[in-house]
Every structure is written in structure tokens, then in C-alpha cells.
Design an enzyme around this catalytic site. Structure first.
Site, PDB file in Angstrom:
ATOM      1  N   CYS B 192       0.862  -1.194   0.000  1.00  0.00           N
ATOM      2  CA  CYS B 192       0.000   0.000   0.000  1.00  0.00           C
ATOM      3  C   CYS B 192       0.892   1.236   0.000  1.00  0.00           C
ATOM      4  O   CYS B 192       0.641   2.220  -0.711  1.00  0.00           O
ATOM      5  CB  CYS B 192      -0.890   0.034   1.239  1.00  0.00           C
ATOM      6  N   HIS B 196       0.893   4.852  -1.986  1.00  0.00           N
ATOM      7  CA  HIS B 196       0.227   5.904  -1.204  1.00  0.00           C
ATOM      8  C   HIS B 196       1.115   6.601  -0.200  1.00  0.00           C
ATOM      9  O   HIS B 196       0.671   7.527   0.472  1.00  0.00           O
ATOM     10  CB  HIS B 196      -1.018   5.329  -0.534  1.00  0.00           C
ATOM     11  N   ARG B 235     -12.967  -1.443  -1.801  1.00  0.00           N
ATOM     12  CA  ARG B 235     -11.868  -0.736  -2.464  1.00  0.00           C
ATOM     13  C   ARG B 235     -10.538  -1.418  -2.186  1.00  0.00           C
ATOM     14  O   ARG B 235      -9.703  -1.546  -3.070  1.00  0.00           O
ATOM     15  CB  ARG B 235     -11.830   0.728  -1.995  1.00  0.00           C
ATOM     16  N   CYS B 239      -8.048  -2.896  -5.019  1.00  0.00           N
ATOM     17  CA  CYS B 239      -6.630  -2.521  -5.076  1.00  0.00           C
ATOM     18  C   CYS B 239      -5.757  -3.766  -5.154  1.00  0.00           C
ATOM     19  O   CYS B 239      -4.825  -3.828  -5.959  1.00  0.00           O
ATOM     20  CB  CYS B 239      -6.247  -1.730  -3.823  1.00  0.00           C
TER      21      CYS B 239
END
Lengths: 152, 278, 103
Positions: B192, B196, B235, B239
């Protein structure tokens, strides 16, 4: 587990909910001209909608559109114009399979203003055509449509 | 006479315990500092808008849609569903503090009784099961409408994720969520954080990557791509699919831990769901 | 529950009227992921916007309009208590109408 009879009644109730709307047909609804919404190229569409007409480029039409569509399924547009006596607004998307998105009649009581949300498949020009006193005016703006990265 | 060794051990265990409990706050401050360096113009509350805080063109488009947002129907239905009594006469309001109004900022939380992380979606289903009503599927459908209404009543509330000091298990859950966030996975070998954190604000193909800070504020969201209300966990699943990693199911322990971690990072941010996203 | 929502806001020089309609606007070219079958076309074709019973705009549209359509208009001169209405009809002959009183 619904019995066949219960399922039928349920379906009829659901349909009648929609059918109720049909009873309000005191309202005159516009005619829908199928040919205007057939799958064709932008040139074919323009020829069909505005035969033998010149679509004069005008800087008196403002389009509010994103530079890049976040998602091609929902592109917000606002059209406004200072051209007087506009009676019809057309929204077209150059590379849509059906280039004509919508056409609106505009009575004098309305400002020449329209907001809408429409679909785009790929990067192309969005074209607004306005008719005023038998003359046609246009403006266009490119909107990028991408397959994105991770937005899904 | 206390053994110096024992005193020493006590000191070490107290310090390391203190250090361990300080870890989440340190993590949060660290990530905040990191993002503040990349986005010096953003205030804390701005992060609640996700990528719209850093992409002006997308923000304009989003605001145009928010003028009359497509989630209005789900919201209206959600309110009705929330207020509708179960067959035994009880209601959702009976299961929640403050009758279920303006409480979403307190979720997820560490459930002492169940010794697990309780998310709002999980609490909705707990309420249903307690009242002999079947649980709702987590990824889409009716639960998204209930969540939309509860998020709506909680708008403006500041995220308040608590790791109870007496619970080692709660701290462990936080750490597992953190590990998940930083662990690389899948064919593309991304974590992640790869997108991000390391690449927040940068482009991936044609899109700008949002910072992880504030990822939990705006759910459920009307997704333009599906034309449906979607949840945070859906979501997460999408992803993982995109980076070609195994998909953890919505409301699985792993995703609840991830949500717990992300929510703690977002402490102090205002909730602003339901929202619209691409 | 109506498929139509209408909101209005009066400004000095005009009244803004916005509408949001619950409708799939299905193109007829999408496949059902589960069955692989084409989802039939189901989209609004005509829409009428009225103010105190008078038609101010008639619209023809195709499935290029987004799902859950949104439209906005500006009426030059409207007062509190005036009625506006939105009516639509789709290709399967379903329809709906809603009246809204300008606050």
C-alpha cells in the site's frame, strides 16, 4: 421460497408501480426521433441534425468541462451563452458511438444555461450547438478520457 | 531488599512497554510530517478529500457532481432502512450508542468482549444477528445504504480511533494492520505504501496517487465506475486485484486490521461520507 | 419513493433548478458479468421541465446521458411558491413525474 402465485403478484405490483407513471400522460412529452440517436459518425450526425446549415464558431458560448474526465461514465458539463434568443441546445461528443447526447428546447423564460452529466468513451471534442433565430452556433472543447491507473 | 536486577527488569519492561504504546502515536506523527513535507499547502482536514486536495481539475469535476450527488438515493433509502424495525420490534438505534447517530468516528474500535476489531459494518451485522435477522453481505447492496446514512449523520465528527492502553491484543492488531500496509505483495510486488506513501502525489499512468492519510474518511462512496455505492473494504479488494495480489475478503481480520491502522493514522480528520469517487 | 429529486435555489437574477433522477440509462451494449448476456437497453428518451404548468424545456436524450441523470436549468423569473415539475419517459415506456414547490 415464494410460490409461483406470490411471485406473479409481486411482479405485477412492481410493474404497476411503473405503470402508474403512464397514467400521468396529460403531460405532453417531446417526441423521440430515433434517427437522431443512431450509431453513426459525428459528420453523419451533424449532417442529419443540421442539414445544409453552417455551424458558426462562437466565442459567446461557455463550456465548463474537466480537462481530464475522472471517469468517462460521468462527465459533468455546464453550457451557458450570451447569444440572444437561443431556442435549442444540442450536446454532442465527437467520438461517442452515438454522437448526439441530448437536445433541449429552451423557452424565453429560461436563461441560456444547461447543466448535465454524460458519458464519453475516449478523448475527443465535446461540441455544443445552439440555435437562435434559425442560425446555428457552435463551440467545442477537448476532454481527455483515459483508462487511468488504479481508479478501476 | 529488592534485587537491583529485578528493578532493572522492571525498568526495562516499563520502558519498553511505554515505548511499545508510544509506537502508534509516533507512527502517526511521522507519517503526518512526511506528508506535510510533500504537500506543504495542505491542512490536516484537507486530507479528508483525498486526491481532490491535490488535483485541481479532478476537484472541480467532483464538486460539480457533489452539487447534487448521485448517492442521494442510497442515502434516502439508508435512512428508511435504519429506522425500519426488525420483525421483533427492535431497531438499529437500540444497538448503538446515541441511537446510532453521529458515531461513525468511533469505529473501528477494539472490542474487549470479542477480542477483535469492530468496524461499523461489523456492528451493523452484529445488531442484526442479535435480533434474529440474517447478516448482510459486506461488499455491496443494502449495507452500503445503511453505512451511507450513518456516515451522513457523522459528517464533521473527528476520527477517534483508540488503542486501549491495557490491551496488548489491541496493540498487536494495530501492528498487524501496519505490517499489512507496508508489506509488499502480489505479482507487481507493491505494498500500500509503495503507491500511497512513496509515490503520493505522483502519477500512475494518468492518475494522481492519493496519500494514505485520510483514506478512511469518505466512505461509503458512490463509485462513478460502477454506478453503485462502494465500501472501503471493497476498495481494498479492488486494489489488491489491481496489483495482482491475493484478495482478502471484505471484513476479514486482515482488512479490519488495515482499517484500524489507517483510521488511527487519520485521527483528528473530519468524516465526510458518503461521497462520490471515480 | 419517486425516481426524481428536484432542488431549487433563488438568486437575485435567476432561480436555479436542479434535478437528479434514479435511472440505469443502460446502453444495451453492456454484458451481465455473471451470465455473459447483454443487458437490454433501458434509458430515458424524453424529459419535460415545466414552470407553473408551462413547458420551459423539452429534452430528447440517448443512452449517452450518465446513469442517474442530472440536469440543471435557470429560470429568469420565479417566486417562492411557484411550481416546477420534471417528467420523463424511457424506451420501455416507463415514466415518472414530480412536482416541486420553490421555497
Amino acid at each position: 421460497m415464494l410460490t409461483t402465485r406470490r411471485r406473479f403478484v409481486k411482479k405485477m405490483l412492481a410493474l404497476s408501480g411503473y405503470a402508474l407513471g403512464l397514467s400521468f400522460s396529460k403531460i405532453s412529452l417531446a417526441n423521440w426521433i430515433a434517427d437522431n440517436f443512431s450509431r453513426q459518425t459525428i459528420s453523419q450526425s451533424i449532417t442529419q441534425l443540421f442539414p445544409d446549415q453552417e455551424l458558426q464558431k462562437s466565442d459567446r458560448i461557455s463550456l465548463k468541462l474537466p480537462r481530464t474526465a475522472e471517469n468517462g461514465s460521468v462527465v459533468p458539463i455546464t453550457i451557458s451563452s450570451t447569444i440572444p434568443d437561443v431556442d435549442t441546445i444540442y450536446i454532442l461528443s465527437e467520438k461517442n458511438p452515438v454522437p448526439l447526447i441530448a437536445e433541449f428546447s429552451i423557452e424565453p423564460e429560461l436563461e441560456t444555461y444547461l447543466g448535465a452529466r454524460f458519458k464519453m468513451q475516449e478523448t475527443c471534442d465535446v461540441i455544443a450547438v445552439l440555435k437562435a433565430k434559425g442560425q446555428y452556433y457552435q463551440t467545442r472543447q477537448k476532454v481527455k478520457v483515459t483508462l487511468g491507473g488504479c481508479g478501476g | 531488599m529488592k534485587s537491583p536486577f529485578l528493578i532493572f527488569c522492571l525498568f526495562i519492561s516499563l520502558t519498553s512497554s511505554a515505548l511499545a504504546w508510544a509506537e502508534p502515536e509516533q507512527d502517526r506523527k511521522q507519517i503526518l510530517t512526511f506528508y506535510q513535507q510533500i504537500f506543504p499547502e495542505l491542512q490536516l482536514a484537507d486530507y479528508a478529500h483525498g486526491v481532490y486536495a491535490i488535483d485541481a481539475d479532478a476537484k472541480n469535476s467532483w464538486q460539480a457532481i457533489e452539487e447534487f450527488p448521485p448517492y442521494e438515493f442510497a442515502l434516502e433509502e439508508g435512512k428508511e432502512l435504519f429506522n425500519r424495525p426488525f420483525s421483533n420490534g427492535a431497531r438499529y438505534a437500540d444497538c448503538f450508542p446515541n441511537k446510532g447517530i453521529a458515531i461513525a468516528q468511533n469505529y473501528p474500535y477494539w472490542g474487549e468482549q470479542k477480542q477483535t476489531i469492530i468496524t461499523l459494518a461489523g456492528a451493523i451485522n452484529d445488531c442484526r444477528l442479535q435480533n434474529q435477522v440474517s447478516a448482510l453481505p459486506y461488499a455491496k447492496g443494502e449495507i452500503t445504504k445503511l453505512l451511507a446514512y450513518m456516515a451522513f449523520t457523522s459528517r464533521g465528527q473527528l476520527i477517534n480511533t483508540i488503542i486501549p492502553k491495557h490491551s496488548q491484543q489491541a496493540l498487536n492488531a494495530y501492528k498487524q494492520g501496519k505490517n499489512y500496509f507496508y508489506q509488499r505483495r502480489g505479482q507487481l510486488n507493491f505494498s500500500c505504501a509503495s503507491c500511497h506513501v512513496d509515490n503520493a502525489g505522483k502519477f500512475i499512468r494518468s492518475e494522481i496517487l492519493s496519500p494514505a492519510l485520510g483514506h478512511t474518511t469518505h466512505w461509503p462512496a458512490y463509485r462513478l465506475n460502477t454506478g453503485e455505492m462502494g465500501t472501503l473494504h471493497r476498495r481494498f479488494m479492488a486494489c489488491n486485484k489491481l496489483i495482482r495480489a491475493p484478495i482478502d475478503m471484505a471484513q476479514s481480520p486482515a482488512l479490519r486490521q488495515l482499517e484500524f491502522f489507517l483510521s488511527y493514522m487519520a485521527n483528528g480528520l473530519p468524516l465526510n461520507g458518503p461521497s462520490t469517487r471515480k | 419513493m419517486s425516481t426524481i429529486k428536484i432542488r431549487s435555489k433563488r438568486f437575485t437574477d435567476y432561480t436555479l433548478v436542479r434535478t437528479l433522477i434514479a435511472h440505469p440509462m443502460e446502453t444495451g451494449h453492456n454484458k451481465n458479468d455473471a451470465t455473459g448476456e447483454l443487458i437490454p437497453a433501458h434509458f430515458i428518451q424524453t424529459l419535460t421541465f415545466k414552470h407553473n404548468g408551462k413547458v420551459l424545456s423539452q429534452c430528447q436524450m440517448g443512452y449517452g446521458v450518465s446513469k442517474n441523470p442530472f440536469f440543471s436549468f435557470k429560470i429568469k423569473s420565479a417566486k417562492a411558491g411557484d411550481k416546477v415539475s420534471i417528467s420523463w419517459q424511457d424506451n420501455l415506456a416507463y415514466s415518472d413525474t414530480l412536482e416541486h414547490i420553490i421555497p
